[in-house]
Write a protein that holds these residues in place. Structure first.
Motif, PDB file in Angstrom:
ATOM      1  N   LEU A 204      -9.002  52.737 -33.242  1.00 33.43           N
ATOM      2  CA  LEU A 204      -9.729  52.608 -31.981  1.00 33.43           C
ATOM      3  C   LEU A 204      -9.348  53.731 -31.021  1.00 33.43           C
ATOM      4  CD1 LEU A 204     -11.622  51.285 -29.973  1.00 33.43           C
ATOM      5  CD2 LEU A 204      -9.772  49.683 -29.402  1.00 33.43           C
ATOM      6  N   ALA A 205      -8.063  54.049 -30.943  1.00 27.65           N
ATOM      7  CA  ALA A 205      -7.607  55.128 -30.065  1.00 27.65           C
ATOM      8  C   ALA A 205      -8.232  56.463 -30.483  1.00 27.65           C
ATOM      9  CB  ALA A 205      -6.088  55.214 -30.075  1.00 27.65           C
ATOM     10  N   ILE A 206      -8.318  56.706 -31.770  1.00 20.61           N
ATOM     11  CA  ILE A 206      -8.929  57.941 -32.277  1.00 20.61           C
ATOM     12  C   ILE A 206     -10.417  57.978 -31.922  1.00 20.61           C
ATOM     13  CG2 ILE A 206      -9.589  59.191 -34.383  1.00 20.61           C
ATOM     14  CD1 ILE A 206      -6.861  58.179 -35.556  1.00 20.61           C
ATOM     15  N   SER A 207     -11.105  56.866 -32.173  1.00 26.64           N
ATOM     16  CA  SER A 207     -12.528  56.788 -31.861  1.00 26.64           C
ATOM     17  C   SER A 207     -12.779  56.973 -30.370  1.00 26.64           C
ATOM     18  CB  SER A 207     -13.100  55.435 -32.306  1.00 26.64           C
ATOM     19  OG  SER A 207     -14.399  55.267 -31.800  1.00 26.64           O
ATOM     20  N   THR A 208     -11.945  56.375 -29.558  1.00 25.22           N
ATOM     21  CA  THR A 208     -12.107  56.471 -28.107  1.00 25.22           C
ATOM     22  C   THR A 208     -11.953  57.913 -27.646  1.00 25.22           C
ATOM     23  OG1 THR A 208     -11.357  54.198 -27.829  1.00 25.22           O
ATOM     24  CG2 THR A 208     -11.192  55.627 -25.905  1.00 25.22           C
ATOM     25  N   GLU A 209     -10.975  58.628 -28.197  1.00 23.98           N
ATOM     26  CA  GLU A 209     -10.795  60.031 -27.837  1.00 23.98           C
ATOM     27  C   GLU A 209     -11.970  60.873 -28.338  1.00 23.98           C
ATOM     28  OE1 GLU A 209      -9.667  63.336 -26.062  1.00 23.98           O
ATOM     29  OE2 GLU A 209      -8.821  61.351 -25.683  1.00 23.98           O
TER      30      GLU A 209
ATOM     31  N   ASP B 207     -21.438  41.278 -23.213  1.00 20.64           N
ATOM     32  CA  ASP B 207     -20.212  40.660 -22.701  1.00 20.64           C
ATOM     33  C   ASP B 207     -19.098  41.697 -22.699  1.00 20.64           C
ATOM     34  OD1 ASP B 207     -18.249  38.932 -21.848  1.00 20.64           O
ATOM     35  OD2 ASP B 207     -18.226  37.715 -23.670  1.00 20.64           O
ATOM     36  N   LEU B 208     -19.241  42.673 -21.839  1.00 21.22           N
ATOM     37  CA  LEU B 208     -18.321  43.801 -21.808  1.00 21.22           C
ATOM     38  C   LEU B 208     -16.884  43.375 -21.535  1.00 21.22           C
ATOM     39  CD1 LEU B 208     -18.471  46.815 -22.268  1.00 21.22           C
ATOM     40  CD2 LEU B 208     -18.859  47.119 -19.824  1.00 21.22           C
ATOM     41  N   SER B 209     -16.698  42.296 -20.781  1.00 25.21           N
ATOM     42  CA  SER B 209     -15.339  41.849 -20.467  1.00 25.21           C
ATOM     43  C   SER B 209     -14.585  41.366 -21.707  1.00 25.21           C
ATOM     44  CB  SER B 209     -15.365  40.737 -19.413  1.00 25.21           C
ATOM     45  OG  SER B 209     -16.019  39.591 -19.925  1.00 25.21           O
ATOM     46  N   ASN B 210     -15.319  41.004 -22.756  1.00 29.47           N
ATOM     47  CA  ASN B 210     -14.694  40.575 -24.003  1.00 29.47           C
ATOM     48  C   ASN B 210     -14.905  41.572 -25.142  1.00 29.47           C
ATOM     49  OD1 ASN B 210     -13.462  38.039 -23.312  1.00 29.47           O
ATOM     50  ND2 ASN B 210     -15.544  37.263 -23.004  1.00 29.47           N
ATOM     51  N   SER B 211     -15.309  42.769 -24.798  1.00 28.11           N
ATOM     52  CA  SER B 211     -15.548  43.796 -25.808  1.00 28.11           C
ATOM     53  C   SER B 211     -14.303  44.651 -25.985  1.00 28.11           C
ATOM     54  CB  SER B 211     -16.701  44.695 -25.377  1.00 28.11           C
ATOM     55  OG  SER B 211     -16.727  45.857 -26.173  1.00 28.11           O
ATOM     56  N   ARG B 212     -13.909  44.823 -27.196  1.00 29.03           N
ATOM     57  CA  ARG B 212     -12.768  45.693 -27.491  1.00 29.03           C
ATOM     58  C   ARG B 212     -13.215  47.150 -27.563  1.00 29.03           C
ATOM     59  NH1 ARG B 212     -10.010  46.323 -33.093  1.00 29.03           N
ATOM     60  NH2 ARG B 212      -8.163  47.527 -32.544  1.00 29.03           N
ATOM     61  N   ILE B 213     -14.304  47.416 -28.257  1.00 33.19           N
ATOM     62  CA  ILE B 213     -14.747  48.779 -28.519  1.00 33.19           C
ATOM     63  C   ILE B 213     -15.504  49.369 -27.335  1.00 33.19           C
ATOM     64  CG2 ILE B 213     -16.063  50.269 -30.083  1.00 33.19           C
ATOM     65  CD1 ILE B 213     -13.601  48.495 -31.292  1.00 33.19           C
ATOM     66  N   ASN B 214     -16.597  48.725 -26.941  1.00 37.05           N
ATOM     67  CA  ASN B 214     -17.429  49.284 -25.877  1.00 37.05           C
ATOM     68  C   ASN B 214     -16.696  49.373 -24.550  1.00 37.05           C
ATOM     69  OD1 ASN B 214     -20.556  49.773 -26.592  1.00 37.05           O
ATOM     70  ND2 ASN B 214     -19.629  48.287 -27.992  1.00 37.05           N
TER      71      ASN B 214
END
Length: 176
Positions: free
Chosen positions: A159-164, A12-19
């Motif tokens: 989350l911002a750190i992980s995303t980068e 459910d990618l539309s409701n995923s914060r991380i992925n």
């Protein structure tokens, strides 16, 4: 520069914060193709030939998924079973030999749960070792995974750190 295929396998990618954040961070990277496995195959009927062509066109494959019951998501497991077919990936076929495989995994549980003395008594590397064995079996190179745990209490800053970090992992050939 090597081309990379990222297979995002969140139910459910539309409701995923991380992925979803990870996917958004890498979509514009040069040489990176991102597919949403559940969006692509909502009926679960995988176009094996199309997926094999995608793999053949790339040097690196990243499997991105949230851990579910200490494994990958069901459609990703099906994708692996169907796409890495005998005669193509092994058993007389060598279509993926020499390519790189790596994983990017998010977990709800905190990182300390995935330690020898932790709640589950196993590390994430141990729990995800079937991907390493898959790579070995089909003559791919396996690189250590990208992991993020503790999603329940993950701050926006974390989350911002992980995303980068994930963007750098994919862009810098951190998976190969």
């Amino acid at each position: 520069m090597a081309n990379t295929l990222v297979v995002v396998a969140h139910p459910d990618l539309s409701n995923s914060r991380i992925n979803a954040a990870w996917r958004n961070a890498i979509e514009s990277l040069p040489g990176v193709t991102v597919i949403d496995l559940y969006g692509r195959y909502p009926d679960g009927k995988i176009d094996v030939a199309a997926e094999q062509r995608l793999i053949e066109a790339n040097d690196r494959i990243v499997l991105q998924f949230p851990m579910q019951w200490y494994n990958c998501t069901p459609l990703l497991k099906q994708w692996i079973d169907d796409v890495f077919a005998p005669g193509w990936a092994y058993g007389g076929g060598r279509a993926v030999a020499g390519k790189t495989l790596c994983i990017a995994v998010s977990t709800y549980s905190k990182a300390s749960d995935y330690e020898k003395g932790g709640r589950y008594g196993r590390t994430l590397e141990e729990l995800t070792s079937p991907f390493e064995v898959l790579a070995f079996r089909v003559e791919m190179l396996y690189q250590p995974g990208f992991f993020l745990s503790g999603l329940e209490s993950l701050s926006d800053e974390e989350l911002a750190i992980s995303t980068e970090q994930y963007r750098e992992f994919v862009a810098s050939c951190g998976c190969g």
